[in-house]
Scaffold this active site. Structure first.
Site, PDB file in Angstrom:
ATOM      1  N   ASP A   1       0.834  -1.196   0.000  1.00  0.00           N
ATOM      2  CA  ASP A   1       0.000   0.000   0.000  1.00  0.00           C
ATOM      3  C   ASP A   1       0.875   1.255   0.000  1.00  0.00           C
ATOM      4  OD1 ASP A   1       0.868  -0.150   2.618  1.00  0.00           O
ATOM      5  OD2 ASP A   1      -1.135  -0.244   3.512  1.00  0.00           O
ATOM      6  N   SER A   2       2.189   1.051  -0.025  1.00  0.00           N
ATOM      7  CA  SER A   2       3.133   2.139  -0.294  1.00  0.00           C
ATOM      8  C   SER A   2       2.844   2.799  -1.632  1.00  0.00           C
ATOM      9  CB  SER A   2       4.564   1.608  -0.286  1.00  0.00           C
ATOM     10  OG  SER A   2       4.692   0.461  -1.106  1.00  0.00           O
TER      11      SER A   2
ATOM     12  N   GLU B   1       9.930  -3.999  10.134  1.00  0.00           N
ATOM     13  CA  GLU B   1      10.311  -2.699   9.585  1.00  0.00           C
ATOM     14  C   GLU B   1      10.814  -1.776  10.690  1.00  0.00           C
ATOM     15  OE1 GLU B   1       8.591   0.994   6.841  1.00  0.00           O
ATOM     16  OE2 GLU B   1       7.395  -0.829   7.105  1.00  0.00           O
TER      17      GLU B   1
ATOM     18  N   GLU C   1      -0.902  -5.629   8.968  1.00  0.00           N
ATOM     19  CA  GLU C   1      -0.043  -4.997   9.967  1.00  0.00           C
ATOM     20  C   GLU C   1      -0.541  -5.234  11.382  1.00  0.00           C
ATOM     21  OE1 GLU C   1       1.149  -1.244   7.028  1.00  0.00           O
ATOM     22  OE2 GLU C   1       0.388  -0.851   9.048  1.00  0.00           O
TER      23      GLU C   1
ATOM     24  N   ASP D   1      -0.925  -6.233  -0.004  1.00  0.00           N
ATOM     25  CA  ASP D   1      -1.323  -5.634   1.263  1.00  0.00           C
ATOM     26  C   ASP D   1      -2.838  -5.556   1.397  1.00  0.00           C
ATOM     27  OD1 ASP D   1       1.018  -5.129   2.643  1.00  0.00           O
ATOM     28  OD2 ASP D   1       1.279  -3.123   1.823  1.00  0.00           O
TER      29      ASP D   1
ATOM     30  N   LYS E   1      -0.847  -9.464   3.133  1.00  0.00           N
ATOM     31  CA  LYS E   1      -0.057  -8.927   4.242  1.00  0.00           C
ATOM     32  C   LYS E   1      -0.924  -7.997   5.081  1.00  0.00           C
ATOM     33  CE  LYS E   1       3.345  -5.838   3.667  1.00  0.00           C
ATOM     34  NZ  LYS E   1       2.959  -4.728   4.586  1.00  0.00           N
TER      35      LYS E   1
END
Length: 270
Positions: free
Chosen positions: A51-52, A187, A120, A90, A118
């Site tokens: 999602d970057s 990260e 978080e 993501d 993915k």
């Protein structure tokens, strides 16, 4: 397309086998078909549709505005360009807020071509990880600096520096692995802590600003190519285009550096 003609396409079980064999995993973000063909041919093992893209493709200041529809679109077009690399997508902000929402979102991403999703964090996300993995949806967990939590963190900061925070991060890593995650991104975590986590869990760890002892590394493609995106360049970023001479050459240089252990070095770690 692939320069690794004798290599089979990557699978989820092969990731753990790589960790057991001590083979470093090479992961890179990608957002479109053309670059997907290039990074796949250059030998990247795992492609992440992060999602970057909200920051490097759409021009936002964070990943929060990225929608599930955005992720499905980019997953579909990247998947068409891959032959060998495993595709991870993501789950966008709040699309994994409940197990049921996460299942719906993950189903859309897998139907678009992803092979793993993915998400978080730990905490209530442990129920989501367990819910998805029990339904045969492979999950990559993401701990440390989790960009979707930028408002709570008050910015993009290294996580786990203090003893209590480090112990919590180690406990969270163990918990997501026990909940069923197949892969773990760390990260902006101090190198020594990332090494402890990597040794403690059976699933592979992928570092980004987490030192050299993770089982693999990931970078944002635009950072690897040295593109100026209007944001402060993190310490862990290295421009591989200068030494690679071309986009494909830069990706190959990155992959080789990860596999031979020369990247990241102390200058690119915390």
């Amino acid at each position: 397309m692939s320069t690794h003609a004798d290599s089979k396409p990557w699978t989820v079980p092969a990731l753990r086998q790589a960790k057991q064999a001590g083979r470093k995993l090479v992961m890179l973000t990608c957002y479109d078909y053309g670059f997907a063909r290039t990074v796949d041919a250059a030998g990247v093992d795992i492609v992440l549709i992060g999602d970057s893209l909200g920051m490097v493709v759409q021009g936002h200041d964070s990943t929060l505005p990225v929608s599930l529809e955005d992720m499905v679109y980019h997953t579909r077009i990247v998947a068409r360009g891959l032959e060998r690399a495993l595709l991870v997508s993501d789950l966008s902000f709040q699309s994994d807020a409940t197990p049921e929402r996460a299942l719906d979102a993950a189903t859309q991403l897998l139907q678009a071509g992803a092979e793993m999703v993915k998400l978080e964090g730990a905490g209530h996300k442990l129920d989501v990880i367990k819910f998805l993995s029990e339904r045969d949806i492979p999950v990559c967990s993401h701990l440390g600096l989790t960009p979707q939590s930028v408002l709570s963190f008050g910015g993009y900061k290294v996580q786990g520096r203090e003893d209590a925070a480090a112990e919590k991060l180690l406990a969270d890593a163990t918990a997501v692995a026990n909940a069923g995650a197949s892969l773990l991104v760390l990260e902006c975590v101090p190198s020594a802590l990332a090494a402890r986590i990597t040794a403690a869990v059976e699933i592979p760890t992928i570092g980004i600003g987490a030192g050299p002892d993770c089982d693999g590394q990931v970078l944002v493609l635009h950072d690897l190519l040295g593109l100026e995106m209007g944001h402060r360049r993190p310490k862990f970023v290295k421009d591989f285009l200068a030494e690679g001479g071309s986009v494909g050459g830069a990706v190959r240089a990155y992959a080789q550096a990860v596999r031979d252990g020369s990247f990241p070095d102390a200058a690119h770690s915390y």
